[in-house]
Design a protein around this motif. Structure first.
Motif, short mmCIF file in Angstrom:
data_model
loop_
_atom_site.label_atom_id
_atom_site.label_comp_id
_atom_site.label_asym_id
_atom_site.label_seq_id
_atom_site.Cartn_x
_atom_site.Cartn_y
_atom_site.Cartn_z
N MET A 27 -11.65 13.98 -1.63
CA MET A 27 -10.64 13.63 -2.65
C MET A 27 -9.46 12.89 -2.02
N LEU A 28 -8.92 13.49 -0.94
CA LEU A 28 -7.78 12.85 -0.28
C LEU A 28 -8.17 11.50 0.31
N GLY A 29 -9.42 11.43 0.85
CA GLY A 29 -9.89 10.17 1.39
C GLY A 29 -9.98 9.10 0.32
N SER A 30 -10.40 9.47 -0.87
CA SER A 30 -10.50 8.52 -1.97
C SER A 30 -9.13 8.02 -2.40
N VAL A 31 -8.16 8.94 -2.43
CA VAL A 31 -6.79 8.56 -2.79
C VAL A 31 -6.22 7.59 -1.77
N LEU A 32 -6.42 7.89 -0.48
CA LEU A 32 -5.91 7.02 0.57
C LEU A 32 -6.60 5.66 0.54
N ALA A 33 -7.92 5.66 0.30
CA ALA A 33 -8.64 4.39 0.20
C ALA A 33 -8.12 3.55 -0.96
N GLY A 34 -7.87 4.19 -2.09
CA GLY A 34 -7.30 3.48 -3.24
C GLY A 34 -5.93 2.91 -2.93
N ALA A 35 -5.11 3.70 -2.19
CA ALA A 35 -3.78 3.22 -1.83
C ALA A 35 -3.86 2.02 -0.90
N LEU A 36 -4.80 2.03 0.01
CA LEU A 36 -4.97 0.91 0.94
C LEU A 36 -5.37 -0.38 0.23
N LEU A 37 -6.03 -0.23 -0.92
CA LEU A 37 -6.54 -1.41 -1.64
C LEU A 37 -5.50 -2.03 -2.59
N VAL A 38 -4.37 -1.36 -2.78
CA VAL A 38 -3.39 -1.85 -3.77
C VAL A 38 -3.01 -3.31 -3.54
N PRO A 39 -2.62 -3.74 -2.32
CA PRO A 39 -2.25 -5.15 -2.15
C PRO A 39 -3.41 -6.12 -2.38
N TRP A 40 -4.64 -5.63 -2.28
CA TRP A 40 -5.80 -6.50 -2.52
C TRP A 40 -6.13 -6.59 -4.00
N LEU A 41 -5.65 -5.61 -4.77
CA LEU A 41 -5.93 -5.58 -6.21
C LEU A 41 -4.89 -6.32 -7.02
N THR A 42 -3.72 -6.55 -6.44
CA THR A 42 -2.67 -7.26 -7.17
C THR A 42 -1.87 -8.12 -6.21
N ARG A 43 -1.45 -9.28 -6.67
CA ARG A 43 -0.57 -10.15 -5.89
C ARG A 43 0.84 -10.13 -6.47
N SER A 44 1.06 -9.30 -7.46
CA SER A 44 2.37 -9.23 -8.11
C SER A 44 3.40 -8.60 -7.18
N GLN A 45 4.45 -9.32 -6.87
CA GLN A 45 5.51 -8.78 -6.02
C GLN A 45 6.22 -7.63 -6.71
N TYR A 46 6.30 -7.69 -8.03
CA TYR A 46 6.95 -6.61 -8.78
C TYR A 46 6.16 -5.31 -8.63
N VAL A 47 4.84 -5.38 -8.77
CA VAL A 47 4.01 -4.19 -8.63
C VAL A 47 4.12 -3.62 -7.22
N LEU A 48 4.10 -4.50 -6.23
CA LEU A 48 4.22 -4.05 -4.85
C LEU A 48 5.61 -3.45 -4.58
N HIS A 49 6.63 -4.02 -5.22
CA HIS A 49 7.98 -3.46 -5.08
C HIS A 49 8.04 -2.03 -5.62
N VAL A 50 7.46 -1.82 -6.78
CA VAL A 50 7.43 -0.47 -7.36
C VAL A 50 6.63 0.47 -6.45
N ALA A 51 5.53 -0.03 -5.90
CA ALA A 51 4.71 0.78 -5.00
C ALA A 51 5.48 1.18 -3.75
N VAL A 52 6.28 0.25 -3.21
CA VAL A 52 7.09 0.56 -2.04
C VAL A 52 8.13 1.62 -2.38
N LEU A 53 8.78 1.48 -3.53
CA LEU A 53 9.75 2.50 -3.96
C LEU A 53 9.09 3.86 -4.13
N CYS A 54 7.86 3.86 -4.65
CA CYS A 54 7.10 5.12 -4.75
C CYS A 54 6.97 5.76 -3.38
#
Length: 305
Positions: free
Chosen positions: A1-28
């Motif tokens: 479960m934790l491995g899947s969550v971490l894998a999903g987190a690693l893929l975030v920049p590959w799933l979106t190029r939106s700087q706004y989304v990445l900004h929110v992710a960094v704040l998270c």
């Protein structure tokens, strides 16, 4: 479960190029680190703190001043922020952690306000309300980490490292001891647990982690001012902790992510965002008082209850 969550987190920049989304992710990520640090002292040790934004601010200003005036490297600034915030946490913890309940809460609240006023009024050092601009972005061994995707991966590394550190601590004999203090301090002391020393040590570690979050925040935003480190910020971090579940590492992560993302998801309902935010908190308190993931074990908090 934790491995899947971490894998999903690693893929975030590959799933979106939106700087706004990445900004929110960094704040998270920043708020996850802050919430984990507060969870250590409040969720696991049972010591109620309302001054966490003070350590966050100390870390941020330490990194900013070192970077702007001395050009020191990003990693050095992170370490310096942790050391200074931890040292001040130790000095504050020695007298205040002999208190308990509402008295401890008021003492830490006062500390947070003192730090805010120092940042606001020590013009020669902090520039007061003008803040500190032109803070260089993070870099590692000459590699520029200033792009949104790279900044996201830096904060993700800090989140993973913080979660591992907190997990190792709370799943050790040290963790068992501080959780015994949380459950019944008098009984723990009667059993030979050095309660005061462990509370001060826990407070020191918690402050150091918050200082690291502040240092990254300063390099990420490239501008800081006292308005980012007020009592409101301390209450926000406490809200994230309560929402996710005190005494749960998984809960700290989930609470920080959900309550950081939720206001952005409902941004189109600008007039009602705070109402929705408050409704989420109230609903959770009524229907799941232990928090979003409180009592759910995904492998990080074996001894937490």
């Amino acid at each position: 479960m934790l491995g899947s969550v971490l894998a999903g987190a690693l893929l975030v920049p590959w799933l979106t190029r939106s700087q706004y989304v990445l900004h929110v992710a960094v704040l998270c990520g920043v708020y996850v680190v802050l919430t984990l640090s507060l969870n250590l002292v409040t969720g696991f040790c049972g010591q109620f703190s309302l001054g966490h934004a003070g350590f966050y601010g100390i870390g941020a200003y330490t990194a900013a001043l070192l970077a702007v005036h001395h050009g020191s490297p990003f990693v050095v600034n992170l370490a310096a922020a942790a050391v200074l915030a931890g040292a001040i946490g130790f000095l504050i913890g020695l007298p205040t952690l002999r208190l308990g309940g509402i008295y401890l809460a008021m003492a830490t609240l006062g500390f947070g306000e003192i730090i805010y006023l120092v940042l606001l009024n020590w013009l020669a050092l902090t520039r007061g309300p003008l803040g500190i601009p032109a803070i260089p972005g993070p870099a590692l061994f000459g590699l520029d980490l200033g792009t949104p995707a790279r900044q996201y991966y830096v904060v993700l590394a800090l989140v993973v490292l913080t979660a591992l550190v907190v997990s190792r601590l709370v799943n050790s004999r040290f963790g068992e001891a501080i959780q015994a203090i949380r459950e019944d301090e008098l009984a723990a002391e009667a059993m030979g647990v050095p309660t005061t020393a462990l509370k001060v040590l826990t407070f020191t570690i918690s402050a150091a982690i918050a200082g690291v979050a502040g240092a990254f925040f300063a390099h990420y935003t490239s501008f800081i001012s006292p308005s980012s480190f007020t009592l409101v910020e301390s209450i926000l971090v406490l809200s994230l902790l309560v929402f996710g579940g005190m005494g749960s590492i998984e809960g700290s992560i989930a609470g920080a992510v959900v309550l950081t993302v939720a206001p952005e998801v409902f941004r189109f309902l600008a007039e009602y965002r705070l109402v929705i935010y408050g409704g989420l908190l109230l609903g959770l308190i009524v229907f799941r008082p232990q928090g979003l993931l409180g009592g759910i074990n995904l492998g990080l908090t074996r001894h937490a209850t």
